[in-house]
Design an enzyme around this catalytic site. Structure first.
Site, PDB file in Angstrom:
ATOM      1  N   GLU A  21       3.056   2.547  -8.014  1.00  3.29           N
ATOM      2  CA  GLU A  21       3.382   3.468  -6.910  1.00  3.29           C
ATOM      3  C   GLU A  21       4.745   4.142  -7.113  1.00  3.29           C
ATOM      4  OE1 GLU A  21       0.819   1.570  -3.264  1.00  3.29           O
ATOM      5  OE2 GLU A  21       2.904   0.909  -3.447  1.00  3.29           O
ATOM      6  N   GLU A  27      -6.202   1.036  -4.972  1.00  2.19           N
ATOM      7  CA  GLU A  27      -5.994   0.278  -3.730  1.00  2.19           C
ATOM      8  C   GLU A  27      -6.690   0.983  -2.578  1.00  2.19           C
ATOM      9  OE1 GLU A  27      -1.989  -0.815  -2.746  1.00  2.19           O
ATOM     10  OE2 GLU A  27      -1.555  -1.610  -4.754  1.00  2.19           O
TER      11      GLU A  27
END
Length: 736
Positions: free
Chosen positions: A182, A251
């Site tokens: 991320e 995710e």
């Protein structure tokens, strides 16, 4: 001549054996194209689920992985937790190799997300705290010391996997690896330094020669050959940064985490299934549920700060390893419908046809196959659509899947199963019961933290206030800040006036104030606002007064630009108001520091440490109860049901069983909006809240593998006050 012939025969045999062995060992090739991950040349539509090995015990792993497989998963996904492997690798919950072997034994693949930054609401984002003190270091940027440390750990994990032959290229289950995590927001904020770092990270990872593709999630600028991937509640709007890369969702958030004082998030399965079907119909070919089993933040592993010990995440398999319905079964049916459509999905791009204002058909046609996804994006109204001269009923905010372009085998919003003769059977719903066991907690005894000798036992003194983690190095949640203040006998408040007011400003996360050994109050931050101020009247006497501030960390920051530089602890100012000569600033006085608690230093949590001091048996719930240790013994209950401690009668602290930390507990009551919840409409973590007006977390998981048949030691450290006699050991059961 005969000997030579035998030698030649043996040589040929060895060559043949090595060739066959090589074929057996290196039988799996993993690559990718624009449609999907390819395994041995075949495109695969893969369903994955996150299970983090430190958040459950090794004894739970086999059952968790099997339930994941039974739920229709192909892949298990896990981060690698650097602070769990260095400086002391292995041991118990951090046995990564054993976890991967468990996945391999079940016949599933594995996605190894090395990071080594993980976020994950994990303490310090997975980085070991010692990393912060490497000279000249700056985390997650184009910084030599950081890159050297990161490369060392990455290579260590890769070599560990290679030594055990766990990459798919060696015949193992690992088909994907992830570097960084991320990084998109940091990359944008750091500019050139961020871009240079991410290019370096990609080259470093590829240079480890794992033989499997590498992934970067939430990083639009991921350089080739990295596959950039999406994280979020929805990812149907995501497109890879190159047309020859597959569309991966690393995710798909099955719920959300909890924080002390907050509500418990819940994501309706109808919306989660809708999100996955939306992603698949747009060409997605890899979905990972974060989390499929959330588990428990044992010990002091929870980050945040203020993240609860429970990391249940409203996942299909709950914190205790039990199936959560209807989420588990509804997703299982979704996976089956997707798999029935797999050939068409990975063979072609969809043709999109409008069926109405809010309705569409996505049609995939491959050699000898056809699959259709019929969608209704209206948030309130159902619709009847016509497709291939047939009528289909679509509830609001839903997708129907037709693996043969005719028969709808699944709808994301329908929690009913249609059988012949118009019989409808609902997907079961879990009803959780927390039932007290017959195991009583016996022989409660207490031990007080000794406040009288705090100043004498301090190990550090300096002018001014120190940052907490710089002093503790995160060896304890607790740091004492102590100073003295002299009060003249002629102060008016000593002669019937109003007590002075003490103000303490802290960068986080909590503080308990003691004046001359007496408790004067507490103050707390929140996850959204870690900085806070204690303000309260204090009872001072003429002469020297001792001020002792117990600063408490509730998990270290795990996300944010250069969060390693963010302060914790009392940063000041600290001052007294209400004195005759006005405000007295204590900030730049001489301060004394003591790391941790006496009970921690004496190791009261262990059977040997607990027996080394004199405990007091007597009434448990009378008088001031701050900073008290409690211990009791109990026998393990019969059966196999998961166990928990009901801590409703306590305040805030930590709890251990047989020397192992269950984690932090805190009866902070949840504030939020627990109004009616609808599955329709865009989901966010503030939607569909549960538990308003109740403690965010009341029950704390006790792994059965930590128990002996008899004489199990329970130790509780209570900061605020409570009644341990009402703590109970309960069994968690689920009925449907």
């Amino acid at each position: 001549m005969e000997t030579h012939s035998v030698s030649k025969l043996l040589a040929l045999y060895l060559v043949a054996f090595l060739f066959v062995g090589s074929e057996l060992i290196q039988c799996t090739t993993v690559s990718y194209d624009k449609k999907a991950i390819r395994i041995n040349g075949r495109r695969k539509l893969l369903i994955s689920g996150s299970i983090h090995y430190p958040r459950s015990t090794p004894e739970m792993w086999e059952g968790l992985v099997q339930k994941a497989k039974d739920g229709g998963l192909d892949v298990i996904d896990t981060y690698v937790f650097w602070n769990g492997h260095e400086p002391s690798p292995g041991n118990g919950r951090y046995d990564l190799v054993r976890f991967i072997r468990t996945v391999q034994k079940a016949g599933l693949y594995l996605h190894l997300r090395i990071g080594p930054y993980v976020c994950a609401e994990w303490n310090f984002g997975g980085f070991p705290v010692w990393l912060k003190y490497v000279p000249g270091i700056s985390f997650r940027t184009d910084n030599g010391p950081f890159k050297m440390a990161m490369q060392g750990f990455t290579q260590k994990i890769v070599q560990m996997m290679k030594n055990e032959r766990l990459f798919a290229s060696q015949g193992g289950p690992i088909i994907l690896s992830q570097i960084e995590n991320e990084y998109g927001p940091e990359s944008k904020a750091l500019g050139a330094a961020g871009h240079n770092y991410i290019d370096w990270a990609a080259k470093m990872a590829v240079g480890t020669n794992t033989g499997v593709p590498w992934v970067m999630c939430k990083e639009d600028d991921a350089p080739d050959p990295m596959i950039n991937a999406c994280n979020g509640f929805y990812c149907d709007g995501f497109t890879p940064n190159k047309p020859y890369k597959p569309t991966l969702w690393t995710e798909a958030w099955s719920g959300w985490f909890s924080e002390f004082g907050g509500t418990v998030p819940h994501r309706p399965v109808q919306d989660l299934a809708f999100a996955v079907a939306r992603f698949i119909q747009k060409g997605g070919s890899y979905v990972n549920y974060y989390m499929y089993h959330g588990g428990t933040n044992f010990g002091r592993t929870a980050g945040g700060p203020f993240v609860t010990t429970s990391y249940d995440y409203d996942a299909p398999i709950d914190e205790y390893g039990l199936i959560r319905e209807p989420k588990y079964s509804h997703l299982k049916k979704l996976h089956r419908a997707i798999k029935l459509s797999e050939h068409a999905l990975v063979s072609s791009d969809p043709t999109v046809t409008s069926l109405g204002t809010y309705q569409q058909a996505y049609v995939f046609k491959g050699p000898g196959s056809c699959a259709a996804f019929l969608s209704n994006f209206h948030m309130k109204s159902a619709a009847t659509v016509t497709f291939n001269n047939m009528h289909y009923d679509l509830p609001a905010w839903s997708i129907s899947i037709l693996p043969d372009c005719r028969n709808a085998v699944f709808n994301t919003a329908k929690l009913l199963i249609q059988f012949p003769r118009f019989i409808k059977v609902g997907v079961p719903t879990s009803h959780v019961h927390m039932t007290p066991t017959h195991s009583r907690l016996l022989y409660w005894e207490t031990y007080d933290e000794d406040l009288s000798s705090l100043h004498d036992s301090s190990s550090i003194s300096t002018i001014g206030l120190l940052e907490q983690i710089n002093v503790t190095r995160d060896t304890s949640d607790y740091l004492w800040y102590m100073t003295n203040v002299e009060i003249n006998s002629w102060e008016s408040f000593l002669h019937g006036g109003k007590w002075p007011t003490l103000t303490v400003q802290s960068a986080g996360h909590a503080v308990h104030v003691f004046i001359n050994g007496q408790f004067s109050g507490s103050a707390f931050g929140t996850r959204e606002q870690t900085h806070f101020t204690f303000t309260g009247p204090v009872n001072l006497h003429a002469g020297i007064n001792r001020i002792a501030l117990l600063s408490i960390a509730v998990g270290l920051q795990n996300v944010g630009l250069h969060y390693e530089t963010w302060p914790t602890g009392i940063q000041g100012p600290v001052f007294l108001d209400g004195l005759s000569r006005g405000r007295k600033d204590l900030t730049m006085q001489k301060w004394f520091y003591k790391v941790g608690l006496n009970g921690e230093a004496m190791n009261l949590i262990s059977p040997s440490g607990a027996s080394s001091v004199d405990w007091i048996r007597g009434s448990l719930a009378t008088g001031n109860q701050q900073l008290k240790w409690y211990k009791a013994y109990f026998n393990a209950p019969v059966g196999n049901e998961p166990l928990a401690l009901d801590m409703r009668s306590m305040g805030k602290g930590q709890v251990w069983i047989n020397g192992q930390s269950i984690g932090r507990y805190w009866m902070a009551f949840a504030k939020g909006d627990c109004s009616a919840c609808s599955y329709t409409g865009t989901y966010r973590e503030t939607k569909c809240q549960l538990g308003c007006g109740r403690p965010t977390q009341r029950w704390y998981h006790v792994p059965r593998s930590w128990l002996k048949p008899t004489h199990n030691l329970l130790v509780v450290f209570e900061e605020l006050g409570g009644d341990p006699s009402k703590i109970t050991l309960v069994e968690r059961t689920v009925t449907r």
